[in-house]
Design a protein around this motif. Structure first.
Motif, short mmCIF file in Angstrom:
data_model
loop_
_atom_site.label_atom_id
_atom_site.label_comp_id
_atom_site.label_asym_id
_atom_site.label_seq_id
_atom_site.Cartn_x
_atom_site.Cartn_y
_atom_site.Cartn_z
N ALA A 1 -22.10 23.43 -36.96
CA ALA A 1 -21.04 24.44 -37.05
C ALA A 1 -21.20 25.39 -38.22
O ALA A 1 -20.63 26.48 -38.18
CB ALA A 1 -19.68 23.75 -37.12
N ILE B 1 -9.83 21.14 -35.63
CA ILE B 1 -9.08 20.89 -34.38
C ILE B 1 -9.87 19.93 -33.51
O ILE B 1 -9.31 18.98 -32.94
CB ILE B 1 -8.83 22.21 -33.63
N PHE B 2 -11.17 20.16 -33.42
CA PHE B 2 -12.00 19.31 -32.58
C PHE B 2 -11.94 17.86 -33.03
O PHE B 2 -11.71 16.96 -32.24
CB PHE B 2 -13.45 19.80 -32.60
N ASN C 1 -8.61 16.05 -32.48
CA ASN C 1 -8.34 15.76 -31.08
C ASN C 1 -9.35 14.84 -30.46
O ASN C 1 -9.04 14.10 -29.53
CB ASN C 1 -8.23 17.05 -30.29
N ILE D 1 -12.11 25.68 -38.99
CA ILE D 1 -10.83 25.37 -38.34
C ILE D 1 -11.10 24.79 -36.96
O ILE D 1 -10.45 23.83 -36.54
CB ILE D 1 -9.97 26.64 -38.26
N GLY D 2 -12.08 25.38 -36.27
CA GLY D 2 -12.45 24.83 -34.97
C GLY D 2 -12.89 23.39 -35.07
O GLY D 2 -12.45 22.54 -34.29
N VAL D 3 -13.73 23.09 -36.07
CA VAL D 3 -14.19 21.70 -36.25
C VAL D 3 -13.00 20.79 -36.53
O VAL D 3 -12.91 19.69 -36.01
CB VAL D 3 -15.21 21.61 -37.40
N LEU E 1 -15.06 29.93 -42.08
CA LEU E 1 -13.71 29.36 -42.14
C LEU E 1 -13.16 29.16 -40.72
O LEU E 1 -12.59 28.12 -40.41
CB LEU E 1 -12.78 30.26 -42.96
N ILE E 2 -13.36 30.15 -39.86
CA ILE E 2 -12.87 30.02 -38.48
C ILE E 2 -13.59 28.86 -37.79
O ILE E 2 -12.98 28.04 -37.11
CB ILE E 2 -13.08 31.34 -37.72
N SER E 3 -14.89 28.78 -38.04
CA SER E 3 -15.66 27.67 -37.47
C SER E 3 -15.13 26.33 -37.99
O SER E 3 -15.00 25.37 -37.23
CB SER E 3 -17.12 27.85 -37.84
N PHE F 1 -12.61 23.54 -44.13
CA PHE F 1 -11.28 23.18 -43.63
C PHE F 1 -11.30 21.83 -42.92
O PHE F 1 -10.28 21.14 -42.85
CB PHE F 1 -10.81 24.26 -42.68
#
Lengths: 306, 470
Positions: free
Chosen positions: A92, A113-114, A117, A109-111, A105-107, A37
């Motif tokens: 990650a 967003i990270f 930002n 998404i975290g990357v 996949l959740i990880s 993602f």
């Protein structure tokens, strides 16, 4: 007719950018079966790297030839973005092998967003316009109504660079030992490991190659639009993923084909229907393709293993 | 797969008793160098705009600090792993002789007291704030923050049904939030319906959309399903932006009627809330009412979820999450199970949405972007998917934390006057999601054990059970 030809040119240009990003999605999905993602944000990051190095080269080092500057920018952006791709995989994704199915996949998404930002904090939230780089156009033919069909130099550059890099990439995947290792891991990771292939290294290299191609796309995006902001990773990322799925995820020619199709659909939709709904069109194609033909055009149908 | 290796005792001697400083130092240096590479040029040069041109401002000092931090952290990590390896390699004298009891986790001990404590604090929060701050107007900020946190708690609990219980990763949850908000906004401004009629309608409409959007995606596997829900969420937002006739486009719908106290408006005049109850008019009455409203809605969400978990449908959700194929072989109708999860999760999203609209008095599509979905997902993930109290704590920490940090003035003297923790909030969210997946995939406070137990509770923590792939 003139509008059609013009849109065809624009669509192919846009499509090559999407195709370059889509390869990153499709390779990663092929080898470890995850949707990366964060790839769209890696692409956005690379556009920022390209922007800053373009400024350094032209204003501080005084390189006046834009083409030469672009060449250096491309190389530097590819190297530095590869480093990002490698680091992201290492931090990650690698620790998650063998974790539950949605963890990568959740990880990712975290990357995602990270990264977006991180760029916002580091570079500010505003759009960053570049000085126009290449402005000349070639008038292909003049229409009766005075509408010129034009092929701009930057479109030529984008298509040529894409074609050249895809050829090199094709050669790497098909003819070198790295490519063989990669294809082996794609087919059966455990067997490949038994045969002495360093699977972790191959996966890392997949991310590196994907990031490098995303960096090419990022540089070309910057050249084409001349502006980039920290939110620019999301929508092109989703469109490129759509391209990868449409072409058949896991298939490299499929990714390029899907990219071109998505680029063409987007430009024709904007030209003939409504520009407001062009993203709706892209997202709808994504949903429709995933629901009705998840194996895409060139992909293999997936067999569910128990 | 990860069976403890038999050679553990043999390895004891090979684990070095001293901490290999040189190797750790080298590795930390490598990490710092990679960080340096990553920060070129994105951190080193800041692009600033003056007129039409961009110019670059170098920030090597910042990069040096960041690299030093990475170096230090890596060194600490090495020291930590080395000491842990040493501890594990040194057999404790009791280890072999005493039978290992599966003790209930510390959390389970605490939770008996923690849950009534949290509920008590939540119920008395406005009173506590009133007493501490010494006045209604002074406590405005805190009650407002409480409302914000509770909204996210409710959204987290709603999404928890879909993600935590049924194991369906929904990246478009905010779409149902939007459906709820726009339902209330449109129904009340066009037809003049009151909030109390619109609230259930908004829930029903959102649930309806949950079924409509859920139906086509049921056949998909986990990550494809996630991407399709993302696409649906974005489509709904883009339609809200572009369908100007209905939704007034990006400008949003304003002057939405405010909440009333079961028909009595919170106005200063005759027949208002303050007048009816013989109080002095204060705008805070409405705020406190809203606080209790969202608290009631959130507790309702929690209560319904807890009860549903004990019903066949709730058990089916949990079974589906653990192994879809096994679930199907046992004759569970996975289509219905998934649809109910989608619909019920969406319904609570719709409730929260109409609460959002009545609180703000204004809705616009920008409140419902993908980031909002990601924040709610982050709350659910960090709460330990499936754990109700974990989600609540995660919402308090993730939403309330940055607000509280902002008010700590000493941080501004450390980081400079322009320091705003809210800027870094999403950065931490992203990093937190990754860290969670890497270290504690079941969440910091996971108590995700099955709801149904045969005879006695065997304290097997969810983190010990390998999840089925299906």
């Amino acid at each position: 007719m003139e509008i059609f030809v013009q849109q065809l040119i624009n669509g192919l240009t846009l499509g090559s950018i999407y195709g370059l990003i889509a390869i990153g999605y499709t390779m990663v999905f092929g080898i470890i079966g995850m949707v990366n993602f964060a790839h769209g944000d890696v692409f956005m990051l690379s556009a920022f790297i390209a922007l800053i190095f373009f400024l350094i080269l032209t204003t501080w080092l005084g390189i006046s030839s834009v083409v030469l500057a672009l060449f250096f920018v491309l190389i530097i952006a590819m190297v530095l973005t590869s480093l990002w791709g490698w680091t992201v995989e290492r931090i990650a994704y690698r620790p998650l092998r063998g974790s539950f199915r949605l963890a990568p996949l959740i990880s990712a998404i975290g990357v995602s967003i990270f990264l977006s930002n991180f760029v916002q904090v580091a570079q500010g939230a505003r759009n960053k316009p570049t000085p126009p780089m290449v402005q000349d156009v070639i008038v292909l033919f003049q229409g009766e109504s005075g509408y010129n069909v034009a092929l701009s130099y930057k479109q030529v550059i984008i298509m040529v660079v894409t074609a050249v890099l895809l050829t090199i990439f094709w050669y790497v995947v098909q003819k070198t030992s790295l490519g063989r290792a990669q294809r082996a891991c794609e087919q059966d990771r455990k067997m490949a490991a038994l045969l002495g292939i360093n699977v972790d290294r191959t996966i890392s290299l997949t991310f590196v190659i994907g990031a490098a191609l995303a960096a090419v796309a990022g540089t070309m995006y910057l050249l084409y639009y001349g502006v980039v902001s920290f939110t620019d990773g999301f929508v092109p990322g989703v469109k490129a993923f759509t391209a990868a799925v449409l072409g058949g995820i896991g298939s490299l020619p499929g990714a390029v084909l899907g990219g071109l199709i998505i680029g063409l659909i987007e430009t024709f939709w904007s030209a003939y229907f409504s520009i407001e709904y062009k993203d709706v069109a892209a997202f709808s194609i994504l949903a429709i393709v995933l629901i009705f033909m998840p194996s895409g055009i060139l992909g293999r149908p997936e067999v569910e293993k128990v | 797969m990860n069976a403890p290796s038999i050679t553990t005792t043999a390895k004891t001697n090979t684990v070095s008793r001293h901490f290999d400083m040189a190797a750790a130092f080298k590795d930390a240096l490598k990490a710092a160098l990679i960080m340096l590479g990553l920060s070129i040029p994105i951190l080193v040069y800041k692009t600033d705009q003056s007129g039409a041109d961009l110019f670059l401002t170098p920030r090597w000092g910042l990069v040096a600090i960041v690299c030093a931090i990475v170096f230090g952290l890596r060194l600490v990590l090495h020291a930590f792993t080395a000491s842990r390896a040493y501890r594990q390699a040194t057999p404790s004298p009791h280890q072999a002789t005493e039978p290992v009891h599966a003790m209930p986790s510390a959390f389970q001990h605490v939770s008996r007291f923690a849950i009534p404590f949290f509920v008590g604090v939540a119920v008395t929060f406005p009173i506590l704030v009133y007493l501490i701050q010494g006045g209604l107007n002074e406590s405005r900020y805190w009650v407002d923050l409480g409302i914000l946190i509770l909204t996210y708690v409710m959204l987290g609990w709603g999404l928890n049904i879909v993600v935590g219980l049924a194991g369906l990763l929904d990246l478009g949850y905010v779409a149902f939030y939007a459906v709820g908000a726009y339902s209330y906004a449109l129904l009340s401004t066009t037809f003049g319906l009151s909030f109390w009629i619109c609230l259930p309608l908004a829930g029903i409409l959102a649930a309806f959309w949950g079924v409509i959007l859920g139906f086509p995606v049921l056949r998909l596997r986990g990550d494809y399903l996630a991407i399709v829900t993302l696409a649906f969420g974005e489509i709904i937002r883009l339609v809200l932006i572009n369908w100007v006739d209905l939704t007034n486009g990006g400008a949003g719908i304003s002057s939405i009627p405010r909440a009333t106290f079961f028909g009595i408006p919170f106005s200063s005049g005759e027949g208002g809330f303050a007048d009816t109850f013989g109080l002095e008019f204060n705008g805070m009455h409405r705020m406190i009412f809203l606080y209790y409203l969202i608290l009631a809605l959130a507790l309702l969400t929690n209560f319904v979820t807890m009860r549903l978990r004990k019903l066949p449908v709730g058990r089916a959700w949990e079974a589906l999450r653990e192994d879809e194929i096994a679930c199907r072989s046992l004759g569970i109708n996975t289509t219905n199970t998934k649809l109910t999860a989608f619909a019920i999760g969406a319904m609570f999203g719709g409730f929260a949405g109409s609460f959002f609209a009545v609180r703000q008095g204004f809705v616009s599509p920008e409140s419902f972007n993908f980031l909002e979905s990601a924040i709610i997902l982050a709350i659910v993930v960090m709460g330990g998917m499936g754990s109700q109290i974990g989600v609540a704590i995660a919402a308090i920490v993730l939403v309330g934390g940055p607000e509280i940090l902002r008010n700590l003035t000493f941080l501004q003297s450390v980081f400079g006057s322009g320091f705003d923790p809210n800027e870094y909030r999403l950065l931490l969210f992203g990093a937190g999601m990754v860290a969670m997946m890497v270290w504690r995939p079941r969440g910091l406070i996971s108590e995700r054990e099955p709801s149904v137990i045969l005879k006695e509770r065997k304290a097997i923590s969810g983190s010990l059970v390998k999840e089925g792939h299906g």
